[in-house]
Structure formats: structure tokens, C-alpha cells
Design a protein around this motif. Structure first.
Motif, PDB file in Angstrom:
ATOM      1  N   HIS A  92       5.399  67.019  -0.324  1.00 52.51           N
ATOM      2  CA  HIS A  92       6.299  67.014  -1.470  1.00 52.51           C
ATOM      3  C   HIS A  92       5.503  66.991  -2.778  1.00 52.51           C
ATOM      4  O   HIS A  92       5.844  67.698  -3.747  1.00 52.51           O
ATOM      5  N   LEU A  93       4.436  66.189  -2.817  1.00 54.56           N
ATOM      6  CA  LEU A  93       3.569  66.133  -3.996  1.00 54.56           C
ATOM      7  C   LEU A  93       2.941  67.491  -4.270  1.00 54.56           C
ATOM      8  O   LEU A  93       2.900  67.955  -5.425  1.00 54.56           O
ATOM      9  N   GLU A  94       2.455  68.133  -3.223  1.00 56.48           N
ATOM     10  CA  GLU A  94       1.852  69.455  -3.396  1.00 56.48           C
ATOM     11  C   GLU A  94       2.872  70.469  -3.889  1.00 56.48           C
ATOM     12  O   GLU A  94       2.564  71.335  -4.724  1.00 56.48           O
ATOM     13  N   ALA A  95       4.108  70.357  -3.392  1.00 55.59           N
ATOM     14  CA  ALA A  95       5.156  71.268  -3.849  1.00 55.59           C
ATOM     15  C   ALA A  95       5.490  71.023  -5.320  1.00 55.59           C
ATOM     16  O   ALA A  95       5.730  71.980  -6.088  1.00 55.59           O
ATOM     17  N   GLN A  96       5.499  69.735  -5.728  1.00 54.66           N
ATOM     18  CA  GLN A  96       5.743  69.422  -7.136  1.00 54.66           C
ATOM     19  C   GLN A  96       4.629  69.973  -8.028  1.00 54.66           C
ATOM     20  O   GLN A  96       4.884  70.498  -9.120  1.00 54.66           O
ATOM     21  N   GLU A  97       3.389  69.822  -7.560  1.00 61.23           N
ATOM     22  CA  GLU A  97       2.258  70.347  -8.331  1.00 61.23           C
ATOM     23  C   GLU A  97       2.366  71.857  -8.488  1.00 61.23           C
ATOM     24  O   GLU A  97       2.138  72.413  -9.580  1.00 61.23           O
ATOM     25  N   ALA A  98       2.739  72.536  -7.408  1.00 55.36           N
ATOM     26  CA  ALA A  98       2.898  73.986  -7.480  1.00 55.36           C
ATOM     27  C   ALA A  98       4.051  74.360  -8.411  1.00 55.36           C
ATOM     28  O   ALA A  98       3.957  75.320  -9.204  1.00 55.36           O
ATOM     29  N   ALA A  99       5.154  73.580  -8.343  1.00 53.93           N
ATOM     30  CA  ALA A  99       6.299  73.857  -9.223  1.00 53.93           C
ATOM     31  C   ALA A  99       5.927  73.614 -10.686  1.00 53.93           C
ATOM     32  O   ALA A  99       6.372  74.348 -11.585  1.00 53.93           O
ATOM     33  N   TRP A 100       5.108  72.578 -10.927  1.00 49.95           N
ATOM     34  CA  TRP A 100       4.682  72.296 -12.307  1.00 49.95           C
ATOM     35  C   TRP A 100       3.836  73.436 -12.862  1.00 49.95           C
ATOM     36  O   TRP A 100       4.026  73.863 -14.009  1.00 49.95           O
ATOM     37  N   HIS A 101       2.879  73.938 -12.065  1.00 49.35           N
ATOM     38  CA  HIS A 101       2.076  75.075 -12.513  1.00 49.35           C
ATOM     39  C   HIS A 101       2.955  76.284 -12.770  1.00 49.35           C
ATOM     40  O   HIS A 101       2.757  77.014 -13.768  1.00 49.35           O
ATOM     41  N   HIS A 102       3.916  76.509 -11.896  1.00 46.80           N
ATOM     42  CA  HIS A 102       4.820  77.640 -12.072  1.00 46.80           C
ATOM     43  C   HIS A 102       5.629  77.480 -13.354  1.00 46.80           C
ATOM     44  O   HIS A 102       5.767  78.440 -14.157  1.00 46.80           O
ATOM     45  N   ALA A 103       6.162  76.278 -13.572  1.00 41.57           N
ATOM     46  CA  ALA A 103       6.955  76.037 -14.776  1.00 41.57           C
ATOM     47  C   ALA A 103       6.090  76.136 -16.032  1.00 41.57           C
ATOM     48  O   ALA A 103       6.542  76.637 -17.079  1.00 41.57           O
ATOM     49  N   THR A 104       4.831  75.689 -15.949  1.00 40.86           N
ATOM     50  CA  THR A 104       3.924  75.773 -17.098  1.00 40.86           C
ATOM     51  C   THR A 104       3.677  77.219 -17.488  1.00 40.86           C
ATOM     52  O   THR A 104       3.697  77.576 -18.681  1.00 40.86           O
ATOM     53  N   ARG A 105       3.452  78.060 -16.485  1.00 44.38           N
ATOM     54  CA  ARG A 105       3.231  79.487 -16.780  1.00 44.38           C
ATOM     55  C   ARG A 105       4.484  80.125 -17.381  1.00 44.38           C
ATOM     56  O   ARG A 105       4.393  80.920 -18.328  1.00 44.38           O
ATOM     57  N   LEU A 106       5.640  79.765 -16.851  1.00 48.47           N
ATOM     58  CA  LEU A 106       6.886  80.314 -17.376  1.00 48.47           C
ATOM     59  C   LEU A 106       7.130  79.823 -18.809  1.00 48.47           C
ATOM     60  O   LEU A 106       7.630  80.581 -19.666  1.00 48.47           O
ATOM     61  N   THR A 107       6.780  78.560 -19.070  1.00 54.85           N
ATOM     62  CA  THR A 107       6.935  78.025 -20.430  1.00 54.85           C
ATOM     63  C   THR A 107       6.069  78.794 -21.417  1.00 54.85           C
ATOM     64  O   THR A 107       6.509  79.120 -22.547  1.00 54.85           O
ATOM     65  N   GLU A 108       4.837  79.074 -21.017  1.00 53.74           N
ATOM     66  CA  GLU A 108       3.947  79.856 -21.892  1.00 53.74           C
ATOM     67  C   GLU A 108       4.516  81.240 -22.135  1.00 53.74           C
ATOM     68  O   GLU A 108       4.449  81.777 -23.258  1.00 53.74           O
ATOM     69  N   TYR A 109       5.076  81.814 -21.073  1.00 48.50           N
ATOM     70  CA  TYR A 109       5.655  83.153 -21.215  1.00 48.50           C
ATOM     71  C   TYR A 109       6.855  83.142 -22.165  1.00 48.50           C
ATOM     72  O   TYR A 109       6.980  83.991 -23.057  1.00 48.50           O
ATOM     73  N   VAL A 110       7.748  82.124 -21.981  1.00 44.44           N
ATOM     74  CA  VAL A 110       8.923  82.022 -22.854  1.00 44.44           C
ATOM     75  C   VAL A 110       8.482  81.788 -24.298  1.00 44.44           C
ATOM     76  O   VAL A 110       9.076  82.346 -25.246  1.00 44.44           O
ATOM     77  N   SER A 111       7.443  80.999 -24.502  1.00 45.78           N
ATOM     78  CA  SER A 111       6.933  80.770 -25.871  1.00 45.78           C
ATOM     79  C   SER A 111       6.427  82.062 -26.487  1.00 45.78           C
ATOM     80  O   SER A 111       6.644  82.329 -27.685  1.00 45.78           O
ATOM     81  N   ALA A 112       5.743  82.859 -25.680  1.00 53.08           N
ATOM     82  CA  ALA A 112       5.245  84.132 -26.186  1.00 53.08           C
ATOM     83  C   ALA A 112       6.395  85.061 -26.539  1.00 53.08           C
ATOM     84  O   ALA A 112       6.363  85.765 -27.570  1.00 53.08           O
ATOM     85  N   VAL A 113       7.430  85.044 -25.693  1.00 52.54           N
ATOM     86  CA  VAL A 113       8.597  85.885 -25.993  1.00 52.54           C
ATOM     87  C   VAL A 113       9.287  85.401 -27.264  1.00 52.54           C
ATOM     88  O   VAL A 113       9.708  86.205 -28.116  1.00 52.54           O
ATOM     89  N   ARG A 114       9.397  84.074 -27.428  1.00 50.26           N
ATOM     90  CA  ARG A 114      10.064  83.519 -28.609  1.00 50.26           C
ATOM     91  C   ARG A 114       9.318  83.937 -29.889  1.00 50.26           C
ATOM     92  O   ARG A 114       9.954  84.296 -30.904  1.00 50.26           O
ATOM     93  N   ALA A 115       7.978  83.880 -29.819  1.00 49.21           N
ATOM     94  CA  ALA A 115       7.200  84.287 -30.996  1.00 49.21           C
ATOM     95  C   ALA A 115       7.440  85.753 -31.327  1.00 49.21           C
ATOM     96  O   ALA A 115       7.525  86.141 -32.501  1.00 49.21           O
ATOM     97  N   ARG A 116       7.559  86.595 -30.296  1.00 49.20           N
ATOM     98  CA  ARG A 116       7.802  88.019 -30.527  1.00 49.20           C
ATOM     99  C   ARG A 116       9.205  88.243 -31.082  1.00 49.20           C
ATOM    100  O   ARG A 116       9.403  89.051 -32.005  1.00 49.20           O
ATOM    101  N   VAL A 117      10.203  87.504 -30.551  1.00 45.33           N
ATOM    102  CA  VAL A 117      11.588  87.694 -31.000  1.00 45.33           C
ATOM    103  C   VAL A 117      11.758  87.228 -32.445  1.00 45.33           C
ATOM    104  O   VAL A 117      12.526  87.821 -33.214  1.00 45.33           O
ATOM    105  N   GLU A 118      11.033  86.150 -32.818  1.00 47.10           N
ATOM    106  CA  GLU A 118      11.162  85.652 -34.194  1.00 47.10           C
ATOM    107  C   GLU A 118      10.696  86.683 -35.219  1.00 47.10           C
ATOM    108  O   GLU A 118      11.093  86.632 -36.392  1.00 47.10           O
TER     109      GLU A 118
END
Length: 206
Positions: A121-147
Motif C-alpha cells: 500500500h505504501l509503494e502504491a501511495q508513493e507511485a500515486a504521489w509521483h503520478h500526481a506530482t507529474r500531473l500537477t506540473e503538467y496542469v501548471s504548465a497548461v495554466r501558464a500557457r492559458v493565462e
């Protein structure tokens, strides 16, 4: 134990009759017996089963009647019975000890199963956190472009997507809620098998 009382027989030389001699003379396959067997007054007592101690058979002999040996027979029955009871008690105790060891192995297997489940479960959480971190960076990049986009329907649609994406990423991020130990599901027999060594999850005798 089994008890068998036999009547012994006396053996005497057989005296062929005239009829037997005539039959043997007529037919070559006729065999005249060599001995006659008649019931005697002697008895033989046979004891079977259990662990023998002194003897298993007693019989009338010229100087020792079967009646005189009854005490010895009774003692042999008692000794075999006591030995059988000791073996039975030993088997019961051995089975009890085996079950104790099996129950301890099962408890240890449950502990190890729960620990492995939590680690996964811990390993799955760590993997989910990395996945969410990458998606957050992507959404931030999109937000900067949309602004930087001019006003219009395209920007409105993009901002709607950003709002949906940010909410989705927040749900995917395990850090969005306080961490807690996972609820370990009740293990099945096959779940415990890898942690039991030579034991079976179905019982100490399986």
C-alpha cells in the motif's frame, strides 16, 4: 485386542478301510489320508493385537493346564491395554503440540501478511504521489500557457479543463488527505500460504 479359543486335535495313523483300498485301486487319483484328526480336550488361547509383552499363545500341556495360566493371560491383556492407552495419550499430546505450533505459525503468517500488505500500500501511495506530482506540473504548465491566451471561447474551454484537471489531480494525490494505516483485508488461505513454510493453511494435519 482379539481373543481366540481353539480346540486342539489329536493325530493318529489312519487305517485304510476296504472301501478306500478298493477305490484307490480303481482310480489312481484317489488318495488315502495318512492321519486321522479327532477333537481333543485340550484348548489353545490366542491373543492378537496390541504390543506383546510375554506371549501371545497359551495352551493345555501335560504339566500345565490352561486354567493355571489364566492369571498370566490376564496380566498380558492388562499390559497390552496399558501400553495402548499410553500410546493413545502420547498421540493426543503430540497432536495437541502440533496444533499449538500450527496456530503459532498461522498467527505469524497473519502478521507477515499484514506487513506485506501495508508495504505494498505504501509503494502504491508513493507511485500515486509521483503520478500526481507529474500531473500537477503538467496542469501548471497548461495554466501558464492559458493565462497568455486572449479572451474568448477557446480560453474559457481551456480554463474549464484546467479546473477539472486540478480537481482530478487533487483526488489522485495521496497527500491531499492525512496518511493512515490501511485496513488489512481478512486473508484467504492462499494469501497465507507463502508465509507458512511447510505448514498448510487448512490445518495441522493437512
Amino acid at each position: 485386542m482379539g481373543f481366540l479359543v481353539l480346540q486342539e486335535q489329536d493325530r493318529t495313523e489312519h487305517v485304510a478301510t476296504q472301501k478306500e483300498l478298493a477305490a484307490a485301486k480303481k482310480d489312481s487319483w484317489v488318495r488315502i489320508p495318512r492321519f486321522d484328526h479327532t477333537p481333543s480336550e485340550r484348548l489353545r488361547f490366542v491373543l492378537s493385537g496390541g504390543q506383546p509383552h510375554r506371549a501371545s499363545e497359551w495352551a493345555d500341556t501335560p504339566g500345565h493346564s490352561l486354567e493355571e495360566q489364566l492369571a498370566e493371560i490376564a496380566q498380558e491383556v492388562t499390559l497390552r491395554g496399558e501400553a495402548a492407552e499410553r500410546r493413545r495419550q502420547d498421540e493426543i499430546e503430540a497432536a495437541r503440540q502440533k496444533r499449538i505450533r500450527w496456530e503459532a505459525a498461522m498467527e505469524e503468517a497473519r502478521i507477515r501478511y499484514a506487513e506485506v500488505y501495508r508495504i505494498r500500500h505504501l509503494e502504491a501511495q508513493e507511485a500515486a504521489w509521483h503520478h500526481a506530482t507529474r500531473l500537477t506540473e503538467y496542469v501548471s504548465a497548461v495554466r501558464a500557457r492559458v493565462e497568455a491566451m486572449p479572451s474568448g471561447q477557446a480560453r474559457i474551454d481551456a480554463e474549464a479543463w484546467i479546473s477539472w484537471a486540478a480537481t482530478t489531480v487533487e483526488h489522485l494525490d495521496p497527500l491531499s488527505s492525512p496518511p493512515r494505516l490501511p485496513d488489512v483485508p481478512e486473508p484467504r488461505a492462499d494469501d497465507l500460504r507463502p508465509f507458512l513454510g511447510h505448514w498448510s493453511p487448512y490445518g495441522p494435519t493437512s
